[in-house]
Scaffold this motif. Structure first.
Motif, PDB file in Angstrom:
ATOM      1  N   ASP A  63       0.831  -1.207   0.000  1.00  0.00           N
ATOM      2  CA  ASP A  63       0.000   0.000   0.000  1.00  0.00           C
ATOM      3  C   ASP A  63       0.866   1.259   0.000  1.00  0.00           C
ATOM      4  N   THR A  64       1.974   1.207   0.740  1.00  0.00           N
ATOM      5  CA  THR A  64       2.881   2.356   0.771  1.00  0.00           C
ATOM      6  C   THR A  64       3.488   2.610  -0.598  1.00  0.00           C
ATOM      7  N   VAL A  65       3.917   1.524  -1.269  1.00  0.00           N
ATOM      8  CA  VAL A  65       4.487   1.671  -2.611  1.00  0.00           C
ATOM      9  C   VAL A  65       3.452   2.257  -3.569  1.00  0.00           C
ATOM     10  N   THR A  66       2.221   1.761  -3.472  1.00  0.00           N
ATOM     11  CA  THR A  66       1.157   2.273  -4.345  1.00  0.00           C
ATOM     12  C   THR A  66       0.904   3.753  -4.078  1.00  0.00           C
ATOM     13  N   THR A  67       0.910   4.121  -2.801  1.00  0.00           N
ATOM     14  CA  THR A  67       0.689   5.527  -2.445  1.00  0.00           C
ATOM     15  C   THR A  67       1.807   6.412  -2.986  1.00  0.00           C
ATOM     16  N   VAL A  68       3.049   5.944  -2.849  1.00  0.00           N
ATOM     17  CA  VAL A  68       4.182   6.735  -3.331  1.00  0.00           C
ATOM     18  C   VAL A  68       4.120   6.890  -4.843  1.00  0.00           C
ATOM     19  N   GLU A  69       3.801   5.817  -5.546  1.00  0.00           N
ATOM     20  CA  GLU A  69       3.698   5.893  -7.005  1.00  0.00           C
ATOM     21  C   GLU A  69       2.597   6.860  -7.423  1.00  0.00           C
ATOM     22  N   ALA A  70       1.469   6.790  -6.718  1.00  0.00           N
ATOM     23  CA  ALA A  70       0.370   7.706  -7.039  1.00  0.00           C
ATOM     24  C   ALA A  70       0.764   9.152  -6.780  1.00  0.00           C
ATOM     25  N   MET A  71       1.504   9.396  -5.698  1.00  0.00           N
ATOM     26  CA  MET A  71       1.956  10.755  -5.402  1.00  0.00           C
ATOM     27  C   MET A  71       2.947  11.244  -6.452  1.00  0.00           C
ATOM     28  N   LYS A  72       3.803  10.350  -6.947  1.00  0.00           N
ATOM     29  CA  LYS A  72       4.738  10.733  -8.005  1.00  0.00           C
ATOM     30  C   LYS A  72       3.989  11.127  -9.275  1.00  0.00           C
ATOM     31  N   GLU A  73       3.002  10.319  -9.637  1.00  0.00           N
ATOM     32  CA  GLU A  73       2.214  10.639 -10.833  1.00  0.00           C
ATOM     33  C   GLU A  73       1.467  11.954 -10.642  1.00  0.00           C
ATOM     34  N   GLY A  74       0.960  12.172  -9.440  1.00  0.00           N
ATOM     35  CA  GLY A  74       0.276  13.432  -9.172  1.00  0.00           C
ATOM     36  C   GLY A  74       1.217  14.626  -9.279  1.00  0.00           C
ATOM     37  N   ALA A  75       2.457  14.456  -8.784  1.00  0.00           N
ATOM     38  CA  ALA A  75       3.429  15.546  -8.883  1.00  0.00           C
ATOM     39  C   ALA A  75       3.774  15.846 -10.335  1.00  0.00           C
ATOM     40  N   LYS A  76       3.911  14.791 -11.153  1.00  0.00           N
ATOM     41  CA  LYS A  76       4.188  15.004 -12.569  1.00  0.00           C
ATOM     42  C   LYS A  76       3.040  15.752 -13.247  1.00  0.00           C
ATOM     43  N   ALA A  77       1.817  15.344 -12.928  1.00  0.00           N
ATOM     44  CA  ALA A  77       0.658  16.010 -13.531  1.00  0.00           C
ATOM     45  C   ALA A  77       0.591  17.475 -13.114  1.00  0.00           C
ATOM     46  N   MET A  78       0.891  17.754 -11.836  1.00  0.00           N
ATOM     47  CA  MET A  78       0.875  19.138 -11.368  1.00  0.00           C
ATOM     48  C   MET A  78       1.936  19.970 -12.073  1.00  0.00           C
ATOM     49  N   LYS A  79       3.126  19.404 -12.267  1.00  0.00           N
ATOM     50  CA  LYS A  79       4.184  20.136 -12.964  1.00  0.00           C
ATOM     51  C   LYS A  79       3.781  20.468 -14.391  1.00  0.00           C
ATOM     52  N   SER A  80       3.198  19.491 -15.079  1.00  0.00           N
ATOM     53  CA  SER A  80       2.783  19.731 -16.461  1.00  0.00           C
ATOM     54  C   SER A  80       1.675  20.776 -16.529  1.00  0.00           C
ATOM     55  N   GLN A  81       0.768  20.761 -15.549  1.00  0.00           N
ATOM     56  CA  GLN A  81      -0.295  21.754 -15.533  1.00  0.00           C
ATOM     57  C   GLN A  81       0.255  23.147 -15.237  1.00  0.00           C
TER      58      GLN A  81
END
Length: 218
Positions: free
Chosen positions: A100-118
Motif C-alpha cells: 500500500d505504501t508503494v502504491t501511495t508513493v507511485e500515485a503521489m509521483k504521478e500526481g506531482a508530474k501532472a501538477m508540474k505539467s499543468q
C-alpha cells in the motif's frame, strides 16, 4: 519427450502467505477436534475409575495416562501451529502495508508530474491580464446600468423645497389625526340640541321641586 530427455515440467507456483496460513488453520482445527475426542475418553475413564477396584482400576489409570500424554502432544503441536499461523499473518499484514505504501508513493509521483505539467501550461501574466480585463468589464457594466437607470424628462427638484413640503405634509397629517381622535359633537357645534328659555309664572322661582326631571315650580 520431456520424460525421455529429462526435461522439467511446468514449475509449481510458490505458495503464498495466505495459502500457508489457511493450511495451518485447517491443521489447527483438526488438532482441536482430536483433543476434544480425547477429553471425552478421559471423562469416560474417570467415571469408570470411580466404580473400579484392584487391577481394573490400575488398568484404567494406565489407559488414562496414555490418553493424557497424547492430548498433551496434540496441544503442544496446536500451540506451535497457532504461533506459526500468527507469525505468517503478521508478515502478510506487514507486506500488505508495504505494498500500500508503494502504491501511495507511485500515485503521489504521478500526481506531482501532472501538477508540474499543468503549471507549465499556466502563465501567471495571462492570468493577471485576464483579471484586469474582468475588472474593466465589471466597471463598464456598472456604468451601463447607471445610464439605463436614469429618468427621462424629469426636472431637477430643489431639495430645500421638498423638505419644506414634507414638513407641511407632516403637520397636516398630525391635525387630521387629532380631529379623528375627538368626538364629532365636541367639534361640530351645529350638532348640539337647541336650548329653549321657558317663561316662569309670577311668584315662581327657578328652583325645581323635589323630584329630578320634573317640570314643577314652586
Amino acid at each position: 519427450m520431456r520424460r525421455i530427455f529429462g526435461g522439467s515440467g511446468p514449475k509449481t507456483p510458490a505458495p503464498t502467505l495466505d495459502d500457508a496460513t489457511k493450511k495451518m488453520d485447517v491443521k489447527v482445527a483438526e488438532l482441536d477436534q482430536k483433543i476434544h475426542v480425547l477429553d471425552g475418553r478421559l471423562r469416560t475413564i474417570r467415571e469408570q475409575m470411580k466404580k473400579a477396584r484392584g487391577s481394573a482400576l490400575n488398568t484404567l489409570k494406565q489407559r488414562a495416562m496414555q490418553i493424557l500424554k497424547q492430548k498433551k502432544m496434540y496441544e503442544r503441536q496446536r500451540d506451535q501451529m497457532m504461533q506459526q499461523s500468527f507469525n505468517m499473518e503478521q508478515q502478510s499484514f506487514t507486506l500488505s502495508s508495504l505494498q500500500d505504501t508503494v502504491t501511495t508513493v507511485e500515485a503521489m509521483k504521478e500526481g506531482a508530474k501532472a501538477m508540474k505539467s499543468q503549471f507549465k501550461a499556466i502563465n501567471i501574466d495571462s492570468i493577471e491580464n485576464l483579471h484586469e480585463e474582468l475588472e474593466e468589464l465589471m466597471e463598464e457594466s456598472n456604468e451601463i446600468g447607471e445610464v439605463l437607470g436614469r429618468s427621462y424628462g424629469m426636472e431637477e427638484m430643489d431639495e430645500a423645497g421638498l423638505e419644506e413640503e414634507l414638513d407641511m405634509l407632516g403637520d397636516e397629517m398630525l391635525d387630521d389625526a387629532i380631529n379623528e381622535a375627538e368626538p364629532s359633537y365636541l367639534t361640530d357645534m351645529s350638532a348640539l340640541p337647541a336650548v329653549t328659555t321657558a317663561e316662569f309664572p309670577e311668584g315662581a322661582t327657578e328652583e325645581p321641586a323635589v323630584g329630578v326631571g320634573m317640570g314643577v315650580y314652586n
